[in-house]
Design a protein around this motif. Sequence first.
Motif, PDB file in Angstrom:
ATOM      1  N   ALA A 138      27.519  76.912  39.553  1.00  0.00           N
ATOM      2  CA  ALA A 138      26.772  75.750  40.043  1.00  0.00           C
ATOM      3  C   ALA A 138      25.349  76.146  40.413  1.00  0.00           C
ATOM      4  CB  ALA A 138      27.486  75.153  41.252  1.00  0.00           C
ATOM      5  N   GLU A 139      25.168  77.410  40.758  1.00  0.00           N
ATOM      6  CA  GLU A 139      23.877  77.892  41.232  1.00  0.00           C
ATOM      7  C   GLU A 139      23.013  78.375  40.063  1.00  0.00           C
ATOM      8  OE1 GLU A 139      26.739  79.478  41.816  1.00  0.00           O
ATOM      9  OE2 GLU A 139      27.389  78.616  43.723  1.00  0.00           O
ATOM     10  N   THR A 140      21.715  78.414  40.333  1.00  0.00           N
ATOM     11  CA  THR A 140      20.779  78.999  39.387  1.00  0.00           C
ATOM     12  C   THR A 140      19.965  80.072  40.104  1.00  0.00           C
ATOM     13  OG1 THR A 140      19.067  77.345  39.882  1.00  0.00           O
ATOM     14  CG2 THR A 140      20.579  76.870  38.049  1.00  0.00           C
ATOM     15  N   ALA A 141      19.358  80.947  39.324  1.00  0.00           N
ATOM     16  CA  ALA A 141      18.506  81.989  39.899  1.00  0.00           C
ATOM     17  C   ALA A 141      17.064  81.491  39.920  1.00  0.00           C
ATOM     18  CB  ALA A 141      18.607  83.266  39.076  1.00  0.00           C
ATOM     19  N   PRO A 142      16.403  81.518  41.061  1.00  0.00           N
ATOM     20  CA  PRO A 142      14.999  81.083  41.129  1.00  0.00           C
ATOM     21  C   PRO A 142      14.110  81.970  40.261  1.00  0.00           C
ATOM     22  CG  PRO A 142      15.955  81.288  43.330  1.00  0.00           C
ATOM     23  CD  PRO A 142      16.915  81.931  42.387  1.00  0.00           C
ATOM     24  N   GLN A 143      13.231  81.348  39.489  1.00  0.00           N
ATOM     25  CA  GLN A 143      12.266  82.077  38.672  1.00  0.00           C
ATOM     26  C   GLN A 143      11.150  81.110  38.305  1.00  0.00           C
ATOM     27  OE1 GLN A 143      11.971  81.194  35.169  1.00  0.00           O
ATOM     28  NE2 GLN A 143      13.518  79.611  35.464  1.00  0.00           N
ATOM     29  N   HIS A 144      10.030  81.634  37.848  1.00  0.00           N
ATOM     30  CA  HIS A 144       8.852  80.794  37.649  1.00  0.00           C
ATOM     31  C   HIS A 144       8.209  80.970  36.269  1.00  0.00           C
ATOM     32  CE1 HIS A 144       9.020  79.840  41.919  1.00  0.00           C
ATOM     33  NE2 HIS A 144       9.111  81.143  42.178  1.00  0.00           N
ATOM     34  N   VAL A 145       8.966  81.446  35.294  1.00  0.00           N
ATOM     35  CA  VAL A 145       8.369  81.684  33.982  1.00  0.00           C
ATOM     36  C   VAL A 145       8.826  80.693  32.918  1.00  0.00           C
ATOM     37  CG1 VAL A 145       8.016  84.129  34.454  1.00  0.00           C
ATOM     38  CG2 VAL A 145      10.118  83.386  33.343  1.00  0.00           C
ATOM     39  N   THR A 146       9.872  79.933  33.213  1.00  0.00           N
ATOM     40  CA  THR A 146      10.364  78.972  32.238  1.00  0.00           C
ATOM     41  C   THR A 146      10.951  77.758  32.961  1.00  0.00           C
ATOM     42  OG1 THR A 146      12.032  78.590  30.497  1.00  0.00           O
ATOM     43  CG2 THR A 146      12.552  80.248  32.140  1.00  0.00           C
ATOM     44  N   LEU A 147      10.975  76.625  32.276  1.00  0.00           N
ATOM     45  CA  LEU A 147      11.604  75.421  32.809  1.00  0.00           C
ATOM     46  C   LEU A 147      13.128  75.534  32.817  1.00  0.00           C
ATOM     47  CD1 LEU A 147       9.528  72.737  30.843  1.00  0.00           C
ATOM     48  CD2 LEU A 147       9.182  73.444  33.214  1.00  0.00           C
ATOM     49  N   ALA A 148      13.646  76.458  32.041  1.00  0.00           N
ATOM     50  CA  ALA A 148      15.086  76.551  31.833  1.00  0.00           C
ATOM     51  C   ALA A 148      15.833  76.972  33.087  1.00  0.00           C
ATOM     52  CB  ALA A 148      15.378  77.543  30.701  1.00  0.00           C
ATOM     53  N   LYS A 149      17.117  76.581  33.129  1.00  0.00           N
ATOM     54  CA  LYS A 149      17.999  76.942  34.244  1.00  0.00           C
ATOM     55  C   LYS A 149      18.638  78.298  33.949  1.00  0.00           C
ATOM     56  CE  LYS A 149      19.326  72.154  35.296  1.00  0.00           C
ATOM     57  NZ  LYS A 149      20.492  71.234  35.389  1.00  0.00           N
ATOM     58  N   VAL A 150      18.306  79.271  34.753  1.00  0.00           N
ATOM     59  CA  VAL A 150      18.827  80.624  34.571  1.00  0.00           C
ATOM     60  C   VAL A 150      20.073  80.801  35.437  1.00  0.00           C
ATOM     61  CG1 VAL A 150      18.321  83.074  34.937  1.00  0.00           C
ATOM     62  CG2 VAL A 150      16.567  81.548  33.984  1.00  0.00           C
ATOM     63  N   GLY A 151      21.076  81.444  34.885  1.00  0.00           N
ATOM     64  CA  GLY A 151      22.310  81.681  35.623  1.00  0.00           C
ATOM     65  C   GLY A 151      22.062  82.450  36.910  1.00  0.00           C
ATOM     66  N   SER A 152      22.888  82.203  37.903  1.00  0.00           N
ATOM     67  CA  SER A 152      22.750  82.898  39.179  1.00  0.00           C
ATOM     68  C   SER A 152      22.907  84.398  38.986  1.00  0.00           C
ATOM     69  CB  SER A 152      23.803  82.389  40.168  1.00  0.00           C
ATOM     70  OG  SER A 152      25.104  82.740  39.719  1.00  0.00           O
ATOM     71  N   ILE A 153      22.379  85.162  39.935  1.00  0.00           N
ATOM     72  CA  ILE A 153      22.492  86.624  39.852  1.00  0.00           C
ATOM     73  C   ILE A 153      23.962  87.025  39.836  1.00  0.00           C
ATOM     74  CG2 ILE A 153      21.997  88.790  41.052  1.00  0.00           C
ATOM     75  CD1 ILE A 153      19.396  87.495  42.036  1.00  0.00           C
ATOM     76  N   GLU A 154      24.791  86.345  40.639  1.00  0.00           N
ATOM     77  CA  GLU A 154      26.217  86.644  40.651  1.00  0.00           C
ATOM     78  C   GLU A 154      26.853  86.408  39.278  1.00  0.00           C
ATOM     79  OE1 GLU A 154      25.110  85.294  44.850  1.00  0.00           O
ATOM     80  OE2 GLU A 154      24.575  84.765  42.783  1.00  0.00           O
ATOM     81  N   CYS A 155      26.482  85.320  38.638  1.00  0.00           N
ATOM     82  CA  CYS A 155      26.992  85.011  37.302  1.00  0.00           C
ATOM     83  C   CYS A 155      26.565  86.078  36.293  1.00  0.00           C
ATOM     84  CB  CYS A 155      26.484  83.637  36.862  1.00  0.00           C
ATOM     85  SG  CYS A 155      26.677  83.276  35.101  1.00  0.00           S
ATOM     86  N   LEU A 156      25.302  86.461  36.360  1.00  0.00           N
ATOM     87  CA  LEU A 156      24.799  87.477  35.427  1.00  0.00           C
ATOM     88  C   LEU A 156      25.461  88.823  35.662  1.00  0.00           C
ATOM     89  CD1 LEU A 156      21.006  86.527  35.533  1.00  0.00           C
ATOM     90  CD2 LEU A 156      22.708  85.859  33.830  1.00  0.00           C
ATOM     91  N   LEU A 157      25.675  89.172  36.935  1.00  0.00           N
ATOM     92  CA  LEU A 157      26.389  90.406  37.247  1.00  0.00           C
ATOM     93  C   LEU A 157      27.800  90.379  36.657  1.00  0.00           C
ATOM     94  CD1 LEU A 157      25.381  91.021  40.976  1.00  0.00           C
ATOM     95  CD2 LEU A 157      25.078  92.662  39.111  1.00  0.00           C
ATOM     96  N   GLU A 158      28.493  89.268  36.868  1.00  0.00           N
ATOM     97  CA  GLU A 158      29.865  89.179  36.367  1.00  0.00           C
ATOM     98  C   GLU A 158      29.907  89.278  34.845  1.00  0.00           C
ATOM     99  OE1 GLU A 158      33.981  86.607  36.976  1.00  0.00           O
ATOM    100  OE2 GLU A 158      32.046  85.626  37.397  1.00  0.00           O
ATOM    101  N   SER A 159      28.938  88.658  34.174  1.00  0.00           N
ATOM    102  CA  SER A 159      28.933  88.702  32.706  1.00  0.00           C
ATOM    103  C   SER A 159      28.692  90.122  32.194  1.00  0.00           C
ATOM    104  CB  SER A 159      27.875  87.746  32.147  1.00  0.00           C
ATOM    105  OG  SER A 159      26.565  88.204  32.410  1.00  0.00           O
ATOM    106  N   LYS A 160      27.869  90.891  32.902  1.00  0.00           N
ATOM    107  CA  LYS A 160      27.606  92.269  32.485  1.00  0.00           C
ATOM    108  C   LYS A 160      28.800  93.172  32.783  1.00  0.00           C
ATOM    109  CE  LYS A 160      23.658  91.531  30.694  1.00  0.00           C
ATOM    110  NZ  LYS A 160      23.477  91.683  29.216  1.00  0.00           N
ATOM    111  N   ILE A 161      29.455  92.937  33.907  1.00  0.00           N
ATOM    112  CA  ILE A 161      30.662  93.700  34.225  1.00  0.00           C
ATOM    113  C   ILE A 161      31.742  93.418  33.182  1.00  0.00           C
ATOM    114  CG2 ILE A 161      32.548  93.916  35.893  1.00  0.00           C
ATOM    115  CD1 ILE A 161      30.398  93.391  38.090  1.00  0.00           C
ATOM    116  N   ALA A 162      31.870  92.155  32.781  1.00  0.00           N
ATOM    117  CA  ALA A 162      32.851  91.791  31.749  1.00  0.00           C
ATOM    118  C   ALA A 162      32.514  92.462  30.422  1.00  0.00           C
ATOM    119  CB  ALA A 162      32.891  90.275  31.579  1.00  0.00           C
TER     120      ALA A 162
END
Length: 240
Positions: free
Chosen positions: A147-171
């Motif tokens: 449900a969450e997104t990671a704050p960033q300022h380089v694109t309009l796109a919704k970036v996955g939360s840090i937790e989501c990205l961590l889990e995807s890399k662990i997987a």
Amino acid sequence: MAQSYLQVSLRGGGQCLSPQSSLIDQDSPLASQKRDVIISHDYIPEDTLRRGLDAVHCAFNTPVASVDYRVIGAGAIWSLGKTDRKTRDFDILVADDNVKLARKLLAQDDNFGETRVDSLYYKAPSGKNFNIDVVTVSKIEITRFPAETAPQHVTLAKVGSIECLLESKIAALSSPARKIKKGQTNSDDLVFLLDLAASKGITIGYGAMPLLTTGFVRSFRRTRPQSSESWDSIGCPAEG
């Protein structure tokens, strides 16, 4: 039937066209039009990556239909500050039951296309076409759509939360096949994300993710000892 379009300016230049009328019927000639095109295997230039992500956001947010999505993979890592992260494609996460609509919205947008073998691609201003992977929670083996997104300022796109990205890399690193293919890159990404999570005071701890085990953490610490302090910071000590 002719379509009317809403023209949306994209950050960093470029535009995407979002249909204002009803969604194109799945079986209509325009919706089903596919082409024989060459998909580039070059690294995507930063400006093209930014424009492509902006265009994804526009395509998924039309006046008549929308799909919640998250940018993951290299595009997400790049947007969060690892500007030397290179990629040859766009990785877009959607909920399992939104795949059909997501692909439909991309295929009908002028900034994108679909090949005869059902591959989606972004039409870069340079004339090159770059692959788009629309992936799901079940495919990348994470627990839920974030449900969450990671704050960033380089694109309009919704970036996955840090937790989501961590889990995807662990997987990814827990899968023998995926580890062989991109193990070093995923390992580098995980070190970056761990440091980022630690710097933001994020606490995860064991039990938050099925594949986040003491065995995984101990193994990763041995191969990437520079990650040890960040593991401790997010609540994953070596001793469990």
